[in-house]
Design a protein around this motif. Structure first.
Motif, PDB file in Angstrom:
ATOM      1  N   CYS A  93      60.906  26.316  72.716  1.00 23.03           N
ATOM      2  CA  CYS A  93      62.261  26.808  72.985  1.00 23.03           C
ATOM      3  C   CYS A  93      63.287  25.686  72.883  1.00 23.03           C
ATOM      4  CB  CYS A  93      62.319  27.463  74.360  1.00 23.03           C
ATOM      5  SG  CYS A  93      61.386  29.016  74.458  1.00 23.03           S
ATOM      6  N   LYS A  94      62.912  24.489  73.288  1.00 25.19           N
ATOM      7  CA  LYS A  94      63.816  23.346  73.169  1.00 25.19           C
ATOM      8  C   LYS A  94      64.041  22.977  71.703  1.00 25.19           C
ATOM      9  CE  LYS A  94      62.896  21.190  77.655  1.00 25.19           C
ATOM     10  NZ  LYS A  94      62.285  20.039  78.365  1.00 25.19           N
ATOM     11  N   LYS A  95      62.974  23.054  70.907  1.00 23.31           N
ATOM     12  CA  LYS A  95      63.076  22.669  69.499  1.00 23.31           C
ATOM     13  C   LYS A  95      63.930  23.642  68.689  1.00 23.31           C
ATOM     14  CE  LYS A  95      58.940  19.835  68.810  1.00 23.31           C
ATOM     15  NZ  LYS A  95      59.679  18.680  68.258  1.00 23.31           N
ATOM     16  N   ILE A  96      63.826  24.937  68.976  1.00 24.17           N
ATOM     17  CA  ILE A  96      64.611  25.905  68.195  1.00 24.17           C
ATOM     18  C   ILE A  96      66.083  25.864  68.599  1.00 24.17           C
ATOM     19  CG2 ILE A  96      62.650  27.424  67.762  1.00 24.17           C
ATOM     20  CD1 ILE A  96      63.673  29.270  69.947  1.00 24.17           C
ATOM     21  N   GLY A  97      66.354  25.393  69.823  1.00 27.86           N
ATOM     22  CA  GLY A  97      67.736  25.221  70.252  1.00 27.86           C
ATOM     23  C   GLY A  97      68.470  26.525  70.523  1.00 27.86           C
ATOM     24  N   VAL A  98      69.759  26.385  70.806  1.00 30.75           N
ATOM     25  CA  VAL A  98      70.626  27.527  71.113  1.00 30.75           C
ATOM     26  C   VAL A  98      71.857  27.444  70.228  1.00 30.75           C
ATOM     27  CG1 VAL A  98      72.002  28.674  72.890  1.00 30.75           C
ATOM     28  CG2 VAL A  98      69.824  27.613  73.498  1.00 30.75           C
ATOM     29  N   SER A  99      72.094  28.504  69.471  1.00 33.29           N
ATOM     30  CA  SER A  99      73.262  28.523  68.592  1.00 33.29           C
ATOM     31  C   SER A  99      73.795  29.943  68.503  1.00 33.29           C
ATOM     32  CB  SER A  99      72.878  28.018  67.191  1.00 33.29           C
ATOM     33  OG  SER A  99      72.036  28.960  66.548  1.00 33.29           O
ATOM     34  N   LYS A 100      74.834  30.125  67.684  1.00 31.27           N
ATOM     35  CA  LYS A 100      75.411  31.463  67.483  1.00 31.27           C
ATOM     36  C   LYS A 100      75.020  32.049  66.136  1.00 31.27           C
ATOM     37  CE  LYS A 100      79.363  31.398  70.589  1.00 31.27           C
ATOM     38  NZ  LYS A 100      80.783  31.773  70.738  1.00 31.27           N
ATOM     39  N   LYS A 101      74.087  31.404  65.455  1.00 31.96           N
ATOM     40  CA  LYS A 101      73.685  31.866  64.132  1.00 31.96           C
ATOM     41  C   LYS A 101      72.229  32.332  64.149  1.00 31.96           C
ATOM     42  CE  LYS A 101      73.559  30.485  59.262  1.00 31.96           C
ATOM     43  NZ  LYS A 101      73.782  29.374  58.294  1.00 31.96           N
ATOM     44  N   ASN A 102      72.006  33.576  63.731  1.00 27.65           N
ATOM     45  CA  ASN A 102      70.647  34.106  63.670  1.00 27.65           C
ATOM     46  C   ASN A 102      69.910  33.569  62.444  1.00 27.65           C
ATOM     47  OD1 ASN A 102      70.485  35.824  65.963  1.00 27.65           O
ATOM     48  ND2 ASN A 102      71.763  37.340  64.932  1.00 27.65           N
ATOM     49  N   LYS A 146      40.220  31.566  69.523  1.00 29.44           N
ATOM     50  CA  LYS A 146      40.750  30.418  68.801  1.00 29.44           C
ATOM     51  C   LYS A 146      42.265  30.387  68.979  1.00 29.44           C
ATOM     52  CE  LYS A 146      40.788  27.979  64.394  1.00 29.44           C
ATOM     53  NZ  LYS A 146      40.328  27.949  62.987  1.00 29.44           N
ATOM     54  N   THR A 147      42.759  29.302  69.521  1.00 25.25           N
ATOM     55  CA  THR A 147      44.197  29.150  69.748  1.00 25.25           C
ATOM     56  C   THR A 147      44.906  28.775  68.457  1.00 25.25           C
ATOM     57  OG1 THR A 147      43.705  28.383  71.989  1.00 25.25           O
ATOM     58  CG2 THR A 147      45.938  28.017  71.171  1.00 25.25           C
ATOM     59  N   ILE A 148      44.398  27.728  67.808  1.00 28.47           N
ATOM     60  CA  ILE A 148      45.080  27.194  66.632  1.00 28.47           C
ATOM     61  C   ILE A 148      44.123  26.285  65.872  1.00 28.47           C
ATOM     62  CG2 ILE A 148      46.009  25.169  67.833  1.00 28.47           C
ATOM     63  CD1 ILE A 148      47.843  27.322  65.224  1.00 28.47           C
ATOM     64  N   SER A 149      44.362  26.132  64.589  1.00 31.18           N
ATOM     65  CA  SER A 149      43.561  25.223  63.767  1.00 31.18           C
ATOM     66  C   SER A 149      43.940  23.773  64.070  1.00 31.18           C
ATOM     67  CB  SER A 149      43.775  25.524  62.286  1.00 31.18           C
ATOM     68  OG  SER A 149      45.132  25.332  61.953  1.00 31.18           O
ATOM     69  N   LEU A 150      43.191  22.841  63.514  1.00 35.17           N
ATOM     70  CA  LEU A 150      43.431  21.426  63.790  1.00 35.17           C
ATOM     71  C   LEU A 150      44.608  20.860  63.017  1.00 35.17           C
ATOM     72  CD1 LEU A 150      39.772  20.075  63.866  1.00 35.17           C
ATOM     73  CD2 LEU A 150      41.267  20.552  65.805  1.00 35.17           C
ATOM     74  N   LYS A 151      44.824  21.367  61.827  1.00 32.82           N
ATOM     75  CA  LYS A 151      45.875  20.831  60.976  1.00 32.82           C
ATOM     76  C   LYS A 151      46.972  21.850  60.746  1.00 32.82           C
ATOM     77  CE  LYS A 151      42.951  17.529  58.469  1.00 32.82           C
ATOM     78  NZ  LYS A 151      42.466  17.092  57.146  1.00 32.82           N
ATOM     79  N   GLY A 152      48.174  21.375  60.595  1.00 34.47           N
ATOM     80  CA  GLY A 152      49.301  22.261  60.322  1.00 34.47           C
ATOM     81  C   GLY A 152      50.475  21.474  59.803  1.00 34.47           C
ATOM     82  N   LYS A 153      51.596  22.162  59.698  1.00 31.11           N
ATOM     83  CA  LYS A 153      52.814  21.538  59.194  1.00 31.11           C
ATOM     84  C   LYS A 153      53.358  20.535  60.208  1.00 31.11           C
ATOM     85  CE  LYS A 153      57.215  22.890  57.090  1.00 31.11           C
ATOM     86  NZ  LYS A 153      58.060  24.038  56.701  1.00 31.11           N
ATOM     87  N   LYS A 154      53.837  19.404  59.710  1.00 30.88           N
ATOM     88  CA  LYS A 154      54.419  18.382  60.578  1.00 30.88           C
ATOM     89  C   LYS A 154      55.927  18.602  60.732  1.00 30.88           C
ATOM     90  CE  LYS A 154      50.999  14.809  59.504  1.00 30.88           C
ATOM     91  NZ  LYS A 154      50.788  13.443  58.979  1.00 30.88           N
ATOM     92  N   TYR A 155      56.429  18.323  61.937  1.00 29.75           N
ATOM     93  CA  TYR A 155      57.863  18.468  62.208  1.00 29.75           C
ATOM     94  C   TYR A 155      58.420  17.162  62.745  1.00 29.75           C
ATOM     95  CZ  TYR A 155      57.591  23.488  61.525  1.00 29.75           C
ATOM     96  OH  TYR A 155      57.431  24.746  60.978  1.00 29.75           O
TER      97      TYR A 155
END
Length: 550
Positions: free
Chosen positions: A310-319, A541-550
């Motif tokens: 929730c912190k990463k996606i932030g808060v804005s007025k644009k969908n 299974k929650t999630i795989s080991l590898k994914g996209k980096k941010y």
């Protein structure tokens, strides 16, 4: 005065300015869910925003249930909502609040609007009201009942309250402007008849206020300073202010809108989520494939990962549409630090070590986490019979394949190098078991005379127990199913796979361990209910080991 200068979103800037101008002494927010379903990840954004503001500014945040529609609300949902908020880690101000506790006050406020000739009882049907309202291009027209006397309206409204009419016969509407450019302001409905028992007030009331009428007044009663809602209520803001102004409520909150959360491969509508349950596409609100807070919890997500998301996606007025991989990134990062490392074989293939005696039982000590010694160690055992994953052996492989083949050796994780001697197949040509030898001089050491390309995980037969693994994919096959009417057409029929395999015995001895990384497989969590149901330890299974980096 508190100033949160490092936070850039517009709501914090507004609050800072209000405090600077001494508009408020204390900040007071609220989270107002309707108890007609479980909370989902979209609600988490609002939860984090409202509760974090109260926390940062040393203010208060109310939990208020918008229970004005008895058709779909229940105590079950109230209990689930409270549980989810507590699990995320927030505490609401004092007791929880309910719009239903204000029904008597709301009824009196409605009568005030009638007496001021700003509301009337309409006898048009629901379809007729919609037709009279007009469109964006066509102005609305007045109801033939719009000019009834105050006396007539008060009597009809009282008769509505006393149960003298059926659902849909009458409704109370605000008298504003049927030619307004804002359709919401074209005489909106304030009260409607619902002859059904309410989960809290039972049969005391048969008329119920709409969200637009009750929400702003409830904010005022609770002395909310900042009423935060999603952009879908932008047009309703004008009505919010109109109601409070015409009721002469001087001190009241101002409504601020922010973008709602839209997440890839997901629907975030409780009505649509109910359809998935009704059609038995999922097992319930807490199915691990559901985007609900309880579903994510069962799947192995943590409160920290959701708050961080929730912190990463932030808060804005644009969908905009948020990548699902960002949510996965947040849980992967958290689990990487807290999950204990074990080995599990999801697709078992039997290996017999021919140059080991039957009674051989070699103990090997391994770390529970490679970076954190304080997380301790556990024992694994090297025996004559072990299991590897079927995907880690190929009879014929190209040069890029770095696992076990007929000619290529491989290292067993934490252990020795093995080499294939022969394979045995069943009558269908499927590999049943493999006979190998091990190099006794390679325990955690590389040979000097040859290069070993790969490392694979394994489990000894004596040190294993059987387990079930539930592996999930997205429920939908398209990125934005929420934008299509035929969203059920895009259901992914392979959204869950069940595998039967093996885990280390030591894994279940420590009941304090909640999160597991099965090496080379991913992050998993024990599903207690499925374990009891299947009488077999079951992992999600929650999630795989590898994914996209941010």
């Amino acid at each position: 005065m508190i100033q949160i200068n490092q936070i850039k979103n517009f709501i914090y800037k507004i609050i800072n300015q209000d405090l600077k101008n001494k508009k408020y002494k204390k900040i007071h927010t609220r989270f107002p869910p309707e108890p007609n379903g479980f909370l989902h990840i979209g609600h988490a954004k609002s939860i984090c925003l409202n509760f974090e503001i109260a926390k940062i500014y040393h203010g208060k945040c109310n939990l208020r249930f918008d229970d004005t529609n008895p058709n779909h609300e229940s105590k079950i949902y109230v209990k689930a909502i409270k549980k989810d908020i507590k699990w995320i880690g927030y505490k609401w101000n004092k007791k929880s609040f309910y719009v239903s506790q204000y029904f008597k006050k709301l009824y009196k406020y409605a009568k005030i609007l009638i007496q001021k000739k700003l509301a009337y009882v309409d006898q048009l049907s629901k379809k007729e009201i919609k037709k009279y309202r007009g469109t964006l291009k066509k102005t609305g027209k007045n109801s033939p009942y719009r000019n009834q006397t105050v006396k007539e309206n008060l009597k009809l409204f009282k008769d509505m309250k006393n149960g003298k009419f059926k659902d849909g016969d009458l409704c109370l509407r605000a008298k504003i402007n049927m030619s307004s450019a804002n359709i919401v302001m074209r005489d909106p409905v304030l009260y409607r008849i619902k002859n059904i028992a309410h989960y809290r007030t039972k049969k005391k009331w048969c008329i119920y206020p709409t969200y637009d009428f009750s929400h702003c007044i409830s904010d005022s009663i609770e002395k909310i300073t900042h009423s935060l809602c999603s952009l879908e209520f932008l047009d309703n803001n004008q009505l919010y202010q109109w109601i409070l102004k015409n009721l002469n409520i001087k001190k009241h909150a101002k409504q601020y809108e922010f973008s709602r959360l839209n997440l890839e491969y997901t629907i975030l509508s409780k009505r649509k989520l109910k359809t998935l349950i009704k059609n038995k596409i999922v097992a319930g609100w807490d199915d691990p494939r559901m985007p609900t807070i309880s579903g994510l919890r069962v799947r192995g997500y943590t409160p920290e990962s959701i708050i961080n998301f929730c912190k990463k996606i932030g808060v804005s007025k644009k969908n905009h549409l948020i990548e699902f991989s960002l949510l996965e990134h947040c849980i992967r990062n958290h689990l990487n630090n807290i999950a204990y490392r074990f080995m599990a074989i999801i697709n078992p293939l039997k290996i017999i070590i021919t140059n080991l005696p039957d009674q051989h039982n070699e103990k090997i000590i391994v770390n529970n986490h490679p970076l954190y010694p304080n997380m301790g160690t556990h024992k694994i055992y090297f025996n004559k019979i072990i299991y590897i994953d079927k995907n880690d052996f190929q009879e014929k492989a190209n040069k890029k394949y770095r696992r076990l083949t007929m000619k290529q050796e491989v290292r067993l994780r934490y252990s020795y190098i093995i080499k294939v001697q022969k394979i045995k197949k069943d009558s269908f040509g499927h590999i049943k078991k493999i006979y190998c030898t091990y190099d006794k001089n390679t325990l955690n050491k590389n040979p000097t005379d040859r290069k070993i390309k790969g490392v694979i995980h394994w489990i000894s037969k004596k040190n294993s127990i059987s387990a079930k693994f539930r592996i999930f994919q997205h429920i939908f096959s398209i990125k934005n199913p929420d934008t299509t009417k035929n969203y059920l057409k895009y259901i992914n029929n392979k959204s869950i796979k069940i595998k039967n395999g093996l885990i280390e015995k030591n894994l279940i001895k420590n009941t304090d361990i909640k999160f597991f990384q099965f090496e080379r497989e991913g992050y998993f969590v024990i599903d207690k209910r499925e374990t009891i149901k299947n009488k077999k330890i079951t992992f999600n299974k929650t999630i795989s080991l590898k994914g996209k980096k941010y």
